[in-house]
Motif scaffolding. Structure first.
Motif, short mmCIF file in Angstrom:
data_model
loop_
_atom_site.label_atom_id
_atom_site.label_comp_id
_atom_site.label_asym_id
_atom_site.label_seq_id
_atom_site.Cartn_x
_atom_site.Cartn_y
_atom_site.Cartn_z
N LEU A 152 3.78 -17.41 9.66
CA LEU A 152 3.08 -18.40 8.84
C LEU A 152 4.13 -19.03 7.95
O LEU A 152 5.02 -18.33 7.46
CB LEU A 152 2.00 -17.75 7.96
CG LEU A 152 0.68 -17.38 8.60
CD1 LEU A 152 -0.19 -16.62 7.59
CD2 LEU A 152 -0.06 -18.59 9.10
N PRO A 153 4.07 -20.34 7.72
CA PRO A 153 5.00 -20.94 6.77
C PRO A 153 4.84 -20.30 5.39
O PRO A 153 3.77 -19.79 5.05
CB PRO A 153 4.58 -22.41 6.74
CG PRO A 153 3.82 -22.63 7.99
CD PRO A 153 3.19 -21.32 8.33
N GLU A 154 5.90 -20.31 4.62
CA GLU A 154 5.89 -19.60 3.34
C GLU A 154 4.76 -20.06 2.43
O GLU A 154 4.06 -19.24 1.82
CB GLU A 154 7.23 -19.77 2.64
CG GLU A 154 7.38 -18.92 1.42
CD GLU A 154 8.77 -18.97 0.83
OE1 GLU A 154 8.99 -18.27 -0.17
OE2 GLU A 154 9.61 -19.71 1.35
N LEU A 194 8.47 -9.48 8.38
CA LEU A 194 9.44 -9.99 9.35
C LEU A 194 10.40 -10.98 8.72
O LEU A 194 11.58 -11.01 9.03
CB LEU A 194 8.71 -10.64 10.53
CG LEU A 194 7.93 -9.70 11.45
CD1 LEU A 194 7.15 -10.49 12.48
CD2 LEU A 194 8.87 -8.72 12.12
N ARG A 195 9.91 -11.79 7.79
CA ARG A 195 10.76 -12.75 7.10
C ARG A 195 11.79 -12.02 6.24
O ARG A 195 12.93 -12.45 6.13
CB ARG A 195 9.91 -13.68 6.24
CG ARG A 195 10.66 -14.80 5.60
CD ARG A 195 9.72 -15.69 4.85
NE ARG A 195 8.75 -16.25 5.76
CZ ARG A 195 8.64 -17.55 6.01
NH1 ARG A 195 9.39 -18.40 5.40
NH2 ARG A 195 7.75 -17.98 6.86
N GLN A 196 11.40 -10.92 5.62
CA GLN A 196 12.33 -10.16 4.79
C GLN A 196 13.39 -9.46 5.63
O GLN A 196 14.51 -9.27 5.18
CB GLN A 196 11.56 -9.11 3.96
CG GLN A 196 10.54 -9.69 3.01
CD GLN A 196 11.17 -10.63 2.02
OE1 GLN A 196 12.20 -10.33 1.44
NE2 GLN A 196 10.56 -11.78 1.83
N LEU A 197 13.05 -9.07 6.84
CA LEU A 197 14.00 -8.40 7.72
C LEU A 197 15.02 -9.35 8.32
O LEU A 197 16.07 -8.92 8.77
CB LEU A 197 13.25 -7.67 8.84
CG LEU A 197 12.38 -6.49 8.40
CD1 LEU A 197 11.59 -5.97 9.59
CD2 LEU A 197 13.22 -5.41 7.79
N LYS A 218 3.06 -8.27 0.59
CA LYS A 218 3.73 -7.19 1.31
C LYS A 218 2.87 -6.62 2.44
O LYS A 218 3.40 -5.95 3.33
CB LYS A 218 4.16 -6.09 0.35
CG LYS A 218 3.03 -5.38 -0.34
CD LYS A 218 3.56 -4.30 -1.26
CE LYS A 218 2.46 -3.60 -2.00
NZ LYS A 218 1.49 -2.91 -1.17
N ASP A 219 1.57 -6.90 2.44
CA ASP A 219 0.70 -6.43 3.51
C ASP A 219 0.77 -7.30 4.76
O ASP A 219 0.32 -6.90 5.83
CB ASP A 219 -0.76 -6.37 3.04
CG ASP A 219 -0.98 -5.27 2.01
OD1 ASP A 219 -0.07 -4.43 1.82
OD2 ASP A 219 -2.08 -5.24 1.41
#
Length: 100
Positions: free
Chosen positions: A66-68, A90-93, A83-84
């Protein structure tokens, strides 16, 4: 039990598929993700009326992308922390380069 009436979405949301052939029940996750990604407020309301909050919440929490900005909107609509969301994790990884 009466059959639910199809929701009315703007055709621009589904620009890359044949709009008349969309199966709203078999492809529920695709429809929900696409509506939250490209739809406006009225489209999101129609989506929530048709699928119910439980199905919408499940689809959004398991979405791969999903876009930010839409992630923040979805978080506010379904009242869940970022965070859920799978797409947030996936974006953080996979961080992007710093914008210089």
């Amino acid at each position: 039990m009466a059959k639910k009436e199809k929701p009315i979405f703007n055709k621009r949301i589904f620009w890359d598929v044949v709009f008349e052939n969309i199966d709203y029940d078999a492809k529920a996750n695709f429809v929900i993700e696409r509506v939250f990604e490209r739809g406006d407020v009225e489209d999101i309301r129609n989506c929530r009326r048709y699928y119910g909050d439980e199905k919408v919440t499940e689809a959004l929490l398991n979405a791969k992308f999903l876009p930010e900005t839409r992630m923040y909107l979805a978080s506010a609509v379904i009242n869940k922390p970022l965070k859920d969301f799978r797409c947030y994790t996936l974006r953080q990884l996979n961080p992007t380069l710093f914008p210089y």
